[in-house]
Write a protein that holds these residues in place. Structure first.
Motif, short mmCIF file in Angstrom:
data_model
loop_
_atom_site.label_atom_id
_atom_site.label_comp_id
_atom_site.label_asym_id
_atom_site.label_seq_id
_atom_site.Cartn_x
_atom_site.Cartn_y
_atom_site.Cartn_z
N MET A 163 60.15 8.64 47.72
CA MET A 163 58.91 8.86 48.55
C MET A 163 58.99 8.71 50.01
SD MET A 163 56.12 9.79 47.67
CE MET A 163 54.59 9.55 47.09
N PHE A 164 59.79 7.52 50.28
CA PHE A 164 60.00 7.49 51.78
C PHE A 164 60.82 8.80 52.34
CE2 PHE A 164 62.66 6.00 55.21
CZ PHE A 164 61.72 5.60 56.19
N ALA A 165 61.58 9.46 51.69
CA ALA A 165 62.32 10.41 52.03
C ALA A 165 61.37 11.62 52.35
CB ALA A 165 63.46 11.10 51.10
N LEU A 166 60.38 11.79 51.38
CA LEU A 166 59.34 12.74 51.37
C LEU A 166 58.64 12.56 52.81
CD1 LEU A 166 57.93 15.28 50.52
CD2 LEU A 166 56.59 13.85 49.06
N ALA A 167 58.21 11.18 52.83
CA ALA A 167 57.30 10.95 53.94
C ALA A 167 58.01 11.51 55.47
CB ALA A 167 56.92 9.63 53.96
N ARG A 168 59.44 11.20 55.37
CA ARG A 168 60.08 11.17 56.63
C ARG A 168 60.26 12.77 56.97
NH1 ARG A 168 66.18 9.05 56.63
NH2 ARG A 168 65.89 10.09 54.53
N LEU A 169 60.52 13.45 55.50
CA LEU A 169 60.70 14.98 55.67
C LEU A 169 59.35 15.35 56.44
CD1 LEU A 169 62.01 17.58 55.17
CD2 LEU A 169 60.90 17.48 53.01
N VAL A 170 58.25 15.12 55.88
CA VAL A 170 57.03 15.62 56.37
C VAL A 170 56.52 15.33 57.89
CG1 VAL A 170 54.34 15.48 56.18
CG2 VAL A 170 55.77 15.54 54.38
N VAL A 171 57.02 13.89 58.42
CA VAL A 171 56.99 13.73 59.70
C VAL A 171 57.71 14.21 60.73
CG1 VAL A 171 57.07 11.86 61.33
CG2 VAL A 171 55.86 11.21 59.01
N VAL A 172 59.18 14.44 60.25
CA VAL A 172 60.04 15.21 61.27
C VAL A 172 59.91 16.78 61.14
CG1 VAL A 172 62.52 15.73 61.32
CG2 VAL A 172 61.82 13.32 60.95
N GLY A 173 59.36 17.12 60.07
CA GLY A 173 58.94 18.56 59.95
C GLY A 173 57.88 18.84 60.83
N PHE A 174 56.61 17.97 60.67
CA PHE A 174 55.49 18.09 61.61
C PHE A 174 56.02 18.21 63.10
CE2 PHE A 174 51.98 16.67 63.96
CZ PHE A 174 51.03 17.67 63.83
N TYR A 191 53.19 26.90 61.24
CA TYR A 191 53.11 25.89 60.38
C TYR A 191 53.20 26.30 58.93
CZ TYR A 191 51.77 22.95 64.53
OH TYR A 191 51.80 22.23 65.45
N VAL A 192 52.45 27.26 58.59
CA VAL A 192 52.25 27.79 57.39
C VAL A 192 53.58 28.31 56.63
CG1 VAL A 192 50.81 29.49 55.87
CG2 VAL A 192 49.94 28.32 57.77
N VAL A 193 54.11 29.16 57.30
CA VAL A 193 55.47 29.67 56.59
C VAL A 193 56.41 28.69 55.98
CG1 VAL A 193 57.28 31.50 56.86
CG2 VAL A 193 55.03 31.94 57.72
N PRO A 194 56.89 27.74 57.16
CA PRO A 194 58.01 26.84 56.40
C PRO A 194 57.54 25.88 55.20
CG PRO A 194 57.84 27.12 58.87
CD PRO A 194 56.85 27.61 58.25
N VAL A 195 56.19 25.50 55.39
CA VAL A 195 55.76 24.66 54.26
C VAL A 195 55.66 25.36 52.98
CG1 VAL A 195 53.58 23.58 53.74
CG2 VAL A 195 54.36 23.27 56.01
N VAL A 196 55.14 26.69 53.12
CA VAL A 196 55.19 27.43 52.04
C VAL A 196 56.72 27.48 51.29
CG1 VAL A 196 54.68 29.70 50.91
CG2 VAL A 196 53.18 28.59 52.40
N VAL A 197 57.61 27.88 52.07
CA VAL A 197 58.91 28.19 51.64
C VAL A 197 59.53 27.13 51.33
CG1 VAL A 197 61.35 28.48 52.54
CG2 VAL A 197 59.53 30.12 53.15
N VAL A 198 59.47 25.87 51.64
CA VAL A 198 60.08 24.51 51.30
C VAL A 198 59.31 24.19 49.76
CG1 VAL A 198 59.98 21.97 51.81
CG2 VAL A 198 60.66 23.64 53.43
N GLY A 199 58.04 24.46 49.88
CA GLY A 199 57.35 24.04 48.62
C GLY A 199 57.85 25.06 47.55
N VAL A 200 58.03 26.26 47.87
CA VAL A 200 58.61 27.12 46.73
C VAL A 200 59.98 26.79 46.23
CG1 VAL A 200 59.52 29.38 46.46
CG2 VAL A 200 57.34 29.15 47.26
N ILE A 201 60.93 26.32 47.40
CA ILE A 201 62.18 25.70 47.07
C ILE A 201 61.98 24.63 46.03
CG2 ILE A 201 64.40 24.93 48.16
CD1 ILE A 201 64.06 26.73 50.55
N ILE A 202 61.22 23.50 46.48
CA ILE A 202 61.16 22.40 45.60
C ILE A 202 60.61 22.76 44.29
CG2 ILE A 202 59.71 20.18 45.40
CD1 ILE A 202 59.97 20.04 48.56
N TYR A 203 59.79 23.52 44.09
CA TYR A 203 59.30 24.10 42.89
C TYR A 203 60.34 24.61 42.08
CZ TYR A 203 56.71 26.26 38.99
OH TYR A 203 55.95 26.86 37.90
#
Length: 88
Positions: free
Chosen positions: A1-12, A71-83
């Motif tokens: 969970m910490f890795a996801l939070a770090r990814l979100v913060v650094v990504g933002f 902001y939108v395109v990278p979040v969608v791409v990462v979401g699709v990759i994770i899915y």
């Protein structure tokens, strides 16, 4: 969970830096085109007024809003990759 939070913060943070740089670059290009257009066309008003009016129109344009896709395109791409990674 910490890795996801770090990814979100650094990504933002990274996406915000990219957005700001892209906004400044796009505005500078538009300003240059307006100055060039003023030199070629009839000079009914002074250059700074012409450029200011053009930039006000640019601020309300769709092109300015499309930059938010940073902001939108990278979040969608990462979401699709994770899915696809987890559920395929």
């Amino acid at each position: 969970m910490f890795a996801l939070a770090r990814l979100v913060v650094v990504g933002f943070i990274v996406l915000t830096v990219i957005y700001v740089c892209l906004s400044f670059y796009s505005r500078a290009v538009r300003k240059g085109k307006l100055r060039q257009k003023w030199q070629v066309g009839p000079q009914k008003v002074d250059r700074e007024t012409f450029v200011q009016r053009g930039l006000e129109k640019y601020d309300g344009s769709i092109r300015r809003k499309l930059i938010l896709g940073v902001y939108v395109v990278p979040v969608v791409v990462v979401g699709v990759i994770i899915y696809l990674t987890n559920f395929s």
